[in-house]
Design a protein around this motif. Structure first.
Motif, PDB file in Angstrom:
ATOM      1  N   ILE A  44      10.463 -14.522  -4.389  1.00  0.00           N
ATOM      2  CA  ILE A  44      10.826 -13.157  -3.994  1.00  0.00           C
ATOM      3  C   ILE A  44       9.561 -12.352  -3.699  1.00  0.00           C
ATOM      4  N   LEU A  45       9.569 -11.649  -2.569  1.00  0.00           N
ATOM      5  CA  LEU A  45       8.505 -10.718  -2.208  1.00  0.00           C
ATOM      6  C   LEU A  45       9.126  -9.332  -2.151  1.00  0.00           C
ATOM      7  N   VAL A  46       8.642  -8.419  -2.995  1.00  0.00           N
ATOM      8  CA  VAL A  46       9.151  -7.048  -2.996  1.00  0.00           C
ATOM      9  C   VAL A  46       8.297  -6.239  -2.030  1.00  0.00           C
ATOM     10  N   LEU A  47       8.958  -5.557  -1.114  1.00  0.00           N
ATOM     11  CA  LEU A  47       8.285  -4.802  -0.070  1.00  0.00           C
ATOM     12  C   LEU A  47       8.706  -3.342  -0.146  1.00  0.00           C
ATOM     13  N   GLY A  48       7.740  -2.455  -0.182  1.00  0.00           N
ATOM     14  CA  GLY A  48       8.027  -1.017  -0.181  1.00  0.00           C
ATOM     15  C   GLY A  48       7.919  -0.476   1.238  1.00  0.00           C
ATOM     16  N   GLY A  49       6.943   0.393   1.449  1.00  0.00           N
ATOM     17  CA  GLY A  49       6.746   1.001   2.761  1.00  0.00           C
ATOM     18  C   GLY A  49       6.036   0.112   3.758  1.00  0.00           C
ATOM     19  N   GLY A  50       5.450  -0.977   3.303  1.00  0.00           N
ATOM     20  CA  GLY A  50       4.786  -1.918   4.198  1.00  0.00           C
ATOM     21  C   GLY A  50       3.391  -1.525   4.621  1.00  0.00           C
ATOM     22  N   SER A  51       2.788  -0.545   3.927  1.00  0.00           N
ATOM     23  CA  SER A  51       1.444  -0.106   4.320  1.00  0.00           C
ATOM     24  C   SER A  51       0.337  -0.858   3.581  1.00  0.00           C
ATOM     25  N   ASN A  52       0.680  -1.624   2.571  1.00  0.00           N
ATOM     26  CA  ASN A  52      -0.353  -2.351   1.832  1.00  0.00           C
ATOM     27  C   ASN A  52      -0.184  -3.866   1.961  1.00  0.00           C
ATOM     28  N   VAL A  53       0.406  -4.290   3.073  1.00  0.00           N
ATOM     29  CA  VAL A  53       0.606  -5.718   3.299  1.00  0.00           C
ATOM     30  C   VAL A  53       0.258  -6.042   4.754  1.00  0.00           C
ATOM     31  N   LEU A  54      -0.397  -7.179   4.942  1.00  0.00           N
ATOM     32  CA  LEU A  54      -0.720  -7.652   6.283  1.00  0.00           C
ATOM     33  C   LEU A  54      -0.129  -9.050   6.412  1.00  0.00           C
ATOM     34  N   PHE A  55       0.965  -9.147   7.125  1.00  0.00           N
ATOM     35  CA  PHE A  55       1.608 -10.443   7.317  1.00  0.00           C
ATOM     36  C   PHE A  55       0.818 -11.255   8.329  1.00  0.00           C
ATOM     37  N   THR A  56       0.594 -12.531   8.010  1.00  0.00           N
ATOM     38  CA  THR A  56      -0.112 -13.423   8.931  1.00  0.00           C
ATOM     39  C   THR A  56       0.760 -14.597   9.355  1.00  0.00           C
ATOM     40  N   LYS A  57       1.924 -14.727   8.730  1.00  0.00           N
ATOM     41  CA  LYS A  57       2.835 -15.821   9.080  1.00  0.00           C
ATOM     42  C   LYS A  57       4.245 -15.452   8.632  1.00  0.00           C
ATOM     43  N   ASN A  58       5.211 -16.216   9.100  1.00  0.00           N
ATOM     44  CA  ASN A  58       6.592 -16.013   8.677  1.00  0.00           C
ATOM     45  C   ASN A  58       6.694 -16.195   7.168  1.00  0.00           C
ATOM     46  N   GLN A  59       7.632 -15.485   6.563  1.00  0.00           N
ATOM     47  CA  GLN A  59       7.790 -15.498   5.114  1.00  0.00           C
ATOM     48  C   GLN A  59       8.966 -16.384   4.716  1.00  0.00           C
ATOM     49  N   ASP A  60       8.656 -17.521   4.103  1.00  0.00           N
ATOM     50  CA  ASP A  60       9.692 -18.442   3.633  1.00  0.00           C
ATOM     51  C   ASP A  60      10.071 -18.051   2.212  1.00  0.00           C
ATOM     52  N   CYS A  61      10.703 -16.895   2.101  1.00  0.00           N
ATOM     53  CA  CYS A  61      11.067 -16.341   0.802  1.00  0.00           C
ATOM     54  C   CYS A  61      12.158 -15.295   1.025  1.00  0.00           C
ATOM     55  N   LEU A  62      12.610 -14.732  -0.064  1.00  0.00           N
ATOM     56  CA  LEU A  62      13.518 -13.598   0.004  1.00  0.00           C
ATOM     57  C   LEU A  62      12.674 -12.331  -0.038  1.00  0.00           C
ATOM     58  N   VAL A  63      12.668 -11.575   1.035  1.00  0.00           N
ATOM     59  CA  VAL A  63      11.958 -10.295   1.069  1.00  0.00           C
ATOM     60  C   VAL A  63      12.942  -9.222   0.627  1.00  0.00           C
ATOM     61  N   VAL A  64      12.589  -8.531  -0.446  1.00  0.00           N
ATOM     62  CA  VAL A  64      13.437  -7.476  -1.007  1.00  0.00           C
ATOM     63  C   VAL A  64      12.799  -6.133  -0.659  1.00  0.00           C
ATOM     64  N   HIS A  65      13.483  -5.367   0.180  1.00  0.00           N
ATOM     65  CA  HIS A  65      12.983  -4.057   0.586  1.00  0.00           C
ATOM     66  C   HIS A  65      13.478  -3.003  -0.404  1.00  0.00           C
ATOM     67  N   ASN A  66      12.544  -2.429  -1.132  1.00  0.00           N
ATOM     68  CA  ASN A  66      12.883  -1.447  -2.162  1.00  0.00           C
ATOM     69  C   ASN A  66      13.172  -0.093  -1.520  1.00  0.00           C
ATOM     70  N   GLU A  67      14.424   0.333  -1.608  1.00  0.00           N
ATOM     71  CA  GLU A  67      14.825   1.648  -1.093  1.00  0.00           C
ATOM     72  C   GLU A  67      15.385   2.535  -2.205  1.00  0.00           C
ATOM     73  N   ILE A  68      14.958   2.274  -3.435  1.00  0.00           N
ATOM     74  CA  ILE A  68      15.387   3.110  -4.560  1.00  0.00           C
ATOM     75  C   ILE A  68      14.598   4.415  -4.484  1.00  0.00           C
ATOM     76  N   LYS A  69      15.287   5.500  -4.280  1.00  0.00           N
ATOM     77  CA  LYS A  69      14.653   6.806  -4.071  1.00  0.00           C
ATOM     78  C   LYS A  69      14.995   7.757  -5.217  1.00  0.00           C
ATOM     79  N   GLY A  70      14.357   8.900  -5.188  1.00  0.00           N
ATOM     80  CA  GLY A  70      14.730   9.989  -6.073  1.00  0.00           C
ATOM     81  C   GLY A  70      13.771  10.252  -7.215  1.00  0.00           C
ATOM     82  N   ILE A  71      13.864  11.448  -7.716  1.00  0.00           N
ATOM     83  CA  ILE A  71      13.120  11.907  -8.888  1.00  0.00           C
ATOM     84  C   ILE A  71      14.114  12.625  -9.774  1.00  0.00           C
TER      85      ILE A  71
END
Length: 88
Positions: A44-71
């Motif tokens: 599993i790869l947890v992905l937020g906004g995508g600003s701190n990751v540089l993809f160099t190849k296809n991802q053979d995994c489950l990419v989980v996009h975190n959209e849990i919001k709020g305060i």
């Protein structure tokens, strides 16, 4: 929570690199996290906004996009405030 397959990650990273995730889903609450962890057979790869990751190849995994919001203020005293903050 809807799982997708062979999804382009172009719009999920700020560099706009067009790679694919073999599996992908977005999470909106903590219960989704528990469900994914218990079901997934892939790494599993947890992905937020995508600003701190540089993809160099296809991802053979489950990419989980975190959209849990709020305060949310969960506890407050004269000297302290506890808050619950979504990571997405």
């Amino acid at each position: 929570m809807q799982q997708q397959f062979n999804l382009s990650l172009r719009k999920f990273n700020t560099f706009g690199i067009d790679v694919t995730a073999s599996e992908f889903c977005s999470i909106l609450n903590p219960e989704d996290v528990r469900s994914i962890v218990n079901k997934s057979k892939l790494p599993i790869l947890v992905l937020g906004g995508g600003s701190n990751v540089l993809f160099t190849k296809n991802q053979d995994c489950l990419v989980v996009h975190n959209e849990i919001k709020g305060i949310e203020v969960t506890q407050e005293s004269r000297s302290h405030i506890k808050v619950k903050i979504g990571g997405g």
